[in-house]
Design a protein around this motif. Sequence first.
Motif, short mmCIF file in Angstrom:
data_model
loop_
_atom_site.label_atom_id
_atom_site.label_comp_id
_atom_site.label_asym_id
_atom_site.label_seq_id
_atom_site.Cartn_x
_atom_site.Cartn_y
_atom_site.Cartn_z
N ARG A 1 0.81 -1.22 0.00
CA ARG A 1 0.00 0.00 0.00
C ARG A 1 0.84 1.27 0.00
O ARG A 1 0.32 2.36 -0.27
N ASP A 2 2.16 1.16 0.28
CA ASP A 2 3.06 2.32 0.27
C ASP A 2 3.56 2.65 -1.14
O ASP A 2 4.12 3.74 -1.36
N ALA B 1 2.84 6.10 -2.88
CA ALA B 1 3.55 7.21 -2.24
C ALA B 1 5.04 7.17 -2.57
O ALA B 1 5.65 8.22 -2.83
N VAL C 1 7.63 6.96 8.21
CA VAL C 1 6.21 7.32 8.25
C VAL C 1 5.95 8.30 9.38
O VAL C 1 6.66 8.33 10.39
N ASP C 2 4.89 9.08 9.19
CA ASP C 2 4.48 10.04 10.21
C ASP C 2 3.56 9.37 11.23
O ASP C 2 3.37 8.14 11.19
N GLU C 3 2.99 10.16 12.11
CA GLU C 3 2.13 9.61 13.17
C GLU C 3 0.86 8.95 12.64
O GLU C 3 0.21 8.20 13.36
N HIS C 4 0.53 9.18 11.37
CA HIS C 4 -0.65 8.57 10.76
C HIS C 4 -0.26 7.40 9.85
O HIS C 4 -1.07 6.93 9.05
N ASP C 5 1.00 6.95 9.96
CA ASP C 5 1.55 5.85 9.16
C ASP C 5 1.58 6.18 7.67
O ASP C 5 1.52 5.30 6.83
N GLN C 6 1.71 7.46 7.36
CA GLN C 6 1.82 7.90 5.96
C GLN C 6 3.29 8.09 5.61
O GLN C 6 4.02 8.76 6.35
N PRO C 7 3.75 7.53 4.50
CA PRO C 7 5.15 7.68 4.11
C PRO C 7 5.55 9.14 3.88
O PRO C 7 4.85 9.88 3.19
N ILE C 8 6.67 9.52 4.50
CA ILE C 8 7.22 10.86 4.32
C ILE C 8 8.64 10.79 3.75
O ILE C 8 9.24 11.81 3.46
N ARG D 1 10.60 13.89 2.01
CA ARG D 1 9.83 15.02 1.49
C ARG D 1 10.27 16.31 2.18
O ARG D 1 10.58 16.31 3.38
#
Length: 182
Positions: free
Chosen positions: A15-16, A19, A70-77, A103
């Motif tokens: 799923r990453d 991104a 990943v950030d605190e929402h598990d979104q790749p940064i 990023r």
Amino acid sequence: MTSPVIPTVRPARPRDVPAVVAMVHELAEYERAPDQCHLTAEQLTSALFPTALGGDTPSPAPALFGHVAVDEHDQPIGFALWFLNFSTWAGVHGIYLEDLYVRPTARGTGAGRLLLATLADICVRRGYRRLEWWMIDWNPAAGFYASIGAEPMSEWVPYRLSGAALHDLAVQATPAGTRSAD
């Protein structure tokens, strides 16, 4: 006042992929070569997760590996894409870091350091002797790399064979007309 969230690093998941592909294209733009970047989600999925695209026959083990910050929402940064190399002199594998990118909005959070530290930990745990990468000569990350003890390898000159030159040499691999379909 809230303190900044410290990113975490984990192996990339299917799923990453969108991104990571978007960030690869951001990196190409940053390196002033967006027209040279053609990576698709399908290509990266196939490289990182050979069995993820389905099919009835087992796929080989992946040759490319990835980690994401990943950030605190598990979104790749940020991400690191890497593969194994081998030192014939040392007699052991190492890691070659193909790309590392964070990023711009996440720079200064420690994401880049955590990605590199994760790869260094893999090297140490597996008995690998090297973590290597190339960097474009004008990249301001040189100061960061020096701060963690990385040293430029100025005595080694990179070479690349691609395009027509690659094809011209390839035809010399077998006598004309006997090329296999590999």
